[in-house]
Motif scaffolding. Structure first.
Motif, mmCIF file in Angstrom:
data_model
loop_
_atom_site.group_PDB
_atom_site.id
_atom_site.type_symbol
_atom_site.label_atom_id
_atom_site.label_comp_id
_atom_site.label_asym_id
_atom_site.label_seq_id
_atom_site.Cartn_x
_atom_site.Cartn_y
_atom_site.Cartn_z
ATOM 1 N N GLU A 1 -21.569 -5.667 7.707
ATOM 2 C CA GLU A 1 -20.800 -4.440 7.561
ATOM 3 C C GLU A 1 -21.699 -3.243 7.284
ATOM 4 O O GLU A 1 -22.794 -3.370 6.735
ATOM 5 C CB GLU A 1 -19.767 -4.592 6.446
ATOM 6 N N ARG B 1 -12.680 -3.209 11.753
ATOM 7 C CA ARG B 1 -11.854 -3.104 10.550
ATOM 8 C C ARG B 1 -12.488 -2.109 9.592
ATOM 9 O O ARG B 1 -13.707 -2.064 9.454
ATOM 10 C CB ARG B 1 -11.737 -4.473 9.879
ATOM 11 N N ARG C 1 -12.350 -0.630 5.605
ATOM 12 C CA ARG C 1 -11.871 -0.914 4.248
ATOM 13 C C ARG C 1 -12.306 0.212 3.311
ATOM 14 O O ARG C 1 -13.430 0.705 3.390
ATOM 15 C CB ARG C 1 -12.432 -2.247 3.743
ATOM 16 N N GLN D 1 0.836 -1.213 0.000
ATOM 17 C CA GLN D 1 0.000 0.000 0.000
ATOM 18 C C GLN D 1 0.865 1.255 0.000
ATOM 19 O O GLN D 1 0.568 2.227 -0.700
ATOM 20 C CB GLN D 1 -0.929 -0.027 1.207
ATOM 21 N N GLU E 1 -12.496 1.243 -0.791
ATOM 22 C CA GLU E 1 -12.461 0.696 -2.140
ATOM 23 C C GLU E 1 -12.783 1.806 -3.132
ATOM 24 O O GLU E 1 -13.681 2.625 -2.909
ATOM 25 C CB GLU E 1 -13.482 -0.441 -2.302
ATOM 26 N N ASP F 1 -7.820 -0.895 -3.214
ATOM 27 C CA ASP F 1 -8.538 -1.642 -2.180
ATOM 28 C C ASP F 1 -7.580 -1.800 -1.000
ATOM 29 O O ASP F 1 -6.621 -2.557 -1.066
ATOM 30 C CB ASP F 1 -8.973 -3.005 -2.715
ATOM 31 N N GLU G 1 -16.441 -2.774 9.060
ATOM 32 C CA GLU G 1 -16.689 -4.180 9.377
ATOM 33 C C GLU G 1 -16.829 -4.371 10.885
ATOM 34 O O GLU G 1 -16.064 -3.806 11.672
ATOM 35 C CB GLU G 1 -15.553 -5.045 8.832
ATOM 36 N N LEU H 1 -6.226 5.929 5.238
ATOM 37 C CA LEU H 1 -6.564 5.250 3.990
ATOM 38 C C LEU H 1 -6.758 6.253 2.854
ATOM 39 O O LEU H 1 -6.373 5.993 1.709
ATOM 40 C CB LEU H 1 -7.828 4.413 4.183
ATOM 41 N N ALA I 1 -7.259 -1.866 3.504
ATOM 42 C CA ALA I 1 -7.983 -2.077 4.755
ATOM 43 C C ALA I 1 -7.063 -1.786 5.926
ATOM 44 O O ALA I 1 -5.833 -1.821 5.807
ATOM 45 C CB ALA I 1 -8.514 -3.508 4.831
ATOM 46 N N GLU J 1 -6.846 -2.726 10.133
ATOM 47 C CA GLU J 1 -7.341 -3.365 11.347
ATOM 48 C C GLU J 1 -7.247 -2.378 12.510
ATOM 49 O O GLU J 1 -6.219 -1.719 12.688
ATOM 50 C CB GLU J 1 -6.526 -4.614 11.658
#
Length: 426
Positions: free
Chosen positions: A235, A271, A273, A29, A275, A184, A229, A206, A186, A188
């Motif tokens: 989610e 979590r 994420r 990433q 996208e 994409d 999530e 992100l 993510a 934690e």
């Protein structure tokens, strides 16, 4: 030390099992973000990136600006970083690994730069490090001063090859990183988060990655998706749209903040994420010697985006005329900024009442609040809608009140007749 010893010394120690797969994903990433500086990036697992930036120096205004931007961006993504710049890949890596944040050019200076580094910066096994320490070799300078044949027999040729590559005596082939076709990523969370607004901090990390990824591709997005999530619940998906394509991280953060403020979580989030599937080509802004702020659509687009994020996309729309004679059906909702259709030629009020309001009739004249109305234009006859059982037969007039306000009224031609107020001119 062992984990048991560490817990004995610090009973409240928060420890986690190492996740090599997550480390590799994080490195990828960061690499996808760093492609904005140069396409020549190679990974140095598990915690290093190597960038060939010579071809980008003029574009970014020098190595100092590149390093400052790299440090700032990596910190925004939540990582600590040590950077160094040298004429060879291995020399830069050894300096960064040793925490010596040096920047220099010229191959003759490499030996002097790496000599003070501890031998632990080399990629060698624990037994070799113990042997080096036993004979008093603490730095790379000490190792370089040893006879090569004896050092090769005792520590292996691999150790000397690392030094030769750093000094530029051996070539070094690298496999360059290729960014994925879609974004994409993510993150934690250390613990479950029950407040949506607290999620803005990991969201910023992100979004910074996304902005760098888009900058590297000279691209933008007009829609992205946040998935929150939960451990024991479905989610929570946040679909966020933009009025115009962009790669501005600050713009993304504002929209996410508005959306999170209006979100109620059903369970703690473990979590996050992000996208972004549809990547659009986006050219850079062209500057102007005399900027025209009046014709800049940027502020309007950002207002539409913030309102959509706060109120929901279905609550923000434009209006456009429709080919229909009945005034209450002569408009339609459109996407914000969409082109308008052909407006009626006859004057129409901007404010149309949801339901026509009956008016009193005194001496055959319509009255409104403070007195009789003066008819100054009309009639405009509208007869339509016989095909859908909602037909109208009306004569419309523009009327003026004693206070000089302008109204749009009509006389009903169907029984039982009467006068009605349908709109108010601004």
């Amino acid at each position: 030390m062992s984990l048991a010893t560490a817990c004995a010394l610090a009973p409240v120690l928060n420890h986690r099992q190492r996740d090599p797969a997550a480390e590799v994903a994080a490195l990828g990433q960061i690499a996808a973000w760093a492609v904005q500086f140069t396409p020549a990036i190679s990974l140095q697992p598990p915690r290093g990136l190597l960038l060939e930036v010579e071809g980008s120096l003029r574009l970014f205004g020098g190595i100092g600006r590149i390093l400052d931007a790299a440090k700032r961006g990596v910190a925004d993504m939540g990582f600590t970083v040590s950077v160094a710049c040298a004429p060879t890949v291995s020399a830069a890596w050894l300096l960064a690994r040793g925490g010596a944040e040096r920047v220099f050019a010229g191959q003759r200076a490499i030996r002097e730069a790496i000599s003070p580094l501890p031998v632990r910066v080399l990629d060698c096994d624990a037994q070799a490090l113990e042997t080096l320490a036993a004979i008093g070799v603490r730095s790379l300078g000490d190792l370089l001063s040893l006879p090569r044949d004896g050092a090769a027999r005792r520590f292996g040729q691999r150790v000397l090859d690392q030094l030769d590559r750093a000094l530029g005596l051996l070539p070094e082939a690298r496999v360059f990183f290729t960014a994925p076709p879609r974004f994409d990523a993510a993150l934690e969370l250390a613990a479950g988060v029950a407040s949506a607004e607290v999620l803005l901090f990991p969201a910023k990390r992100l979004l910074t990655q996304l902005a760098g990824y888009l900058a590297a591709r000279c691209a933008g997005i007009q829609r992205f998706r946040f998935a929150l999530e939960h451990e024991d619940a479905p989610e929570t998906a946040l679909e966020i749209g933009l009025a115009t394509p962009s790669r501005d991280a600050g713009r993304f953060v504002i929209l996410v903040r508005e959306r999170l403020a209006a979100t109620t979580l059903t369970a703690p989030v473990t979590r996050v994420r992000l996208e972004a599937g549809e990547i659009l080509t986006l050219a850079g802004d062209t500057g102007s010697l005399f900027p025209d702020r009046m014709n800049d659509p940027g502020d309007w687009a950002r207002l539409v985006e913030r309102l959509s994020a706060r109120l929901g996309a279905e609550a923000v729309h434009g209006l456009s005329p429709r080919a229909e004679h009945r005034p209450e059906r002569a408009w339609q909702a459109t996407a914000p900024g969409a082109g308008a259709g052909q407006a009626p030629r006859s004057p129409r009020p901007l404010w149309l009442l949801e339901r026509p309001r009956p008016l009193d009739e005194v001496d055959s004249k319509p009255h409104y609040h403070d007195g009789p109305l003066s008819l100054i234009a009309g009639p405009e006859r509208i007869e339509s809608g016989w095909w859908d059982e909602a037909d109208v037969k009306r004569d419309y007039f523009i009327a003026q009140t004693p206070g000089h306000s302008m109204l749009w009224i009509y006389r009903e031609r169907k029984q039982p007749g009467g006068w009605f107020l349908h709109g108010i001119f601004g």
